[in-house]
Design an enzyme around this catalytic site. Sequence first.
Site, PDB file in Angstrom:
ATOM      1  N   HIS A  49       0.842  -1.183   0.000  1.00 41.57           N
ATOM      2  CA  HIS A  49       0.000   0.000   0.000  1.00 41.57           C
ATOM      3  C   HIS A  49       0.887   1.246   0.000  1.00 41.57           C
ATOM      4  O   HIS A  49       2.018   1.217   0.482  1.00 41.57           O
ATOM      5  CB  HIS A  49      -0.908   0.008   1.228  1.00 41.57           C
ATOM      6  CG  HIS A  49      -1.992  -1.026   1.171  1.00 41.57           C
ATOM      7  ND1 HIS A  49      -3.196  -0.848   1.814  1.00 41.57           N
ATOM      8  CD2 HIS A  49      -2.068  -2.234   0.548  1.00 41.57           C
ATOM      9  CE1 HIS A  49      -3.959  -1.900   1.605  1.00 41.57           C
ATOM     10  NE2 HIS A  49      -3.294  -2.767   0.840  1.00 41.57           N
ATOM     11  N   GLU A  51       0.866   3.959   1.738  1.00 42.33           N
ATOM     12  CA  GLU A  51       1.314   4.409   3.058  1.00 42.33           C
ATOM     13  C   GLU A  51       2.501   3.577   3.539  1.00 42.33           C
ATOM     14  O   GLU A  51       3.484   4.120   4.037  1.00 42.33           O
ATOM     15  CB  GLU A  51       0.173   4.308   4.086  1.00 42.33           C
ATOM     16  CG  GLU A  51      -0.994   5.220   3.806  1.00 42.33           C
ATOM     17  CD  GLU A  51      -2.105   4.558   2.999  1.00 42.33           C
ATOM     18  OE1 GLU A  51      -3.263   4.953   3.174  1.00 42.33           O
ATOM     19  OE2 GLU A  51      -1.816   3.655   2.169  1.00 42.33           O
ATOM     20  N   CYS A  79      -6.753   2.082   5.242  1.00 37.82           N
ATOM     21  CA  CYS A  79      -7.240   0.759   5.634  1.00 37.82           C
ATOM     22  C   CYS A  79      -6.676   0.448   7.024  1.00 37.82           C
ATOM     23  O   CYS A  79      -5.775   1.151   7.504  1.00 37.82           O
ATOM     24  CB  CYS A  79      -6.804  -0.287   4.610  1.00 37.82           C
ATOM     25  SG  CYS A  79      -5.065  -0.776   4.769  1.00 37.82           S
ATOM     26  N   CYS A  82      -2.784   0.103   7.172  1.00 40.52           N
ATOM     27  CA  CYS A  82      -2.091   1.382   7.045  1.00 40.52           C
ATOM     28  C   CYS A  82      -2.338   2.272   8.259  1.00 40.52           C
ATOM     29  O   CYS A  82      -1.435   2.983   8.707  1.00 40.52           O
ATOM     30  CB  CYS A  82      -2.503   2.068   5.752  1.00 40.52           C
ATOM     31  SG  CYS A  82      -1.921   1.163   4.297  1.00 40.52           S
TER      32      CYS A  82
END
Length: 166
Positions: A49, A51, A79, A82
Amino acid sequence: MDFAQRTIDLARQNVAEGGRPFATVIVKDGEILAESPNQVAQTNDPTAHAEILAIREACRKLGTEHLTGATIYILALPCPMCLGALYYCSPDEVVFLTTRDAYEPHYVDDRKYFELDNFYAEFAKDWDERRLPMRHEPREAAVDVYRAWQERNGGSRRVPGAPTGA
C-alpha cells in the site's frame, strides 16, 4: 509546493499505469521526504500500500522508525493495516483527501475477510470472535523471546527512543 495535489497526481498517474487509486506523500521541514503510489497490482504484494511503502522509504532515509515532525498526506482514509502503520510511526499529522463515502460509488476492494463496511468492527472483537479463523497455541518459549529482549535492554520493557503518549 501543494503536497495534497502531489498526492492526487501520484494516484492519478498510478491509475493511468494500471495501478490502484491510492498515493502517499510524506513531508518534513517543508520538503517531500518520501512518496509512493499503491503498488499492490504491480507487485502482487498485498502489503504494498502507498502508506506502507512511503513510510518504509521515509524511515530508511531518516534512519529511524519514528516520523515525528512529519505530515503524511494520503489520498483516502487508511485501511486498518495502514492505520496501524501510521499510528506506529508517530507522525505529527495525517491529512486525508477523500473519504470512503465519496469514492465508494467508483471503487470498492472487498475481500474474503476484509469488507471495509465492517472491518473496523472486527478489530474490536476478541481474537476468537473474528471472522478470520485464529487459534491460540500457547508456548512458554514464545514468552521467553520477550524475556530475552527485556534482558538485552537492561530490564526495560519499552522500545528505546520511541515517542510515547506520556
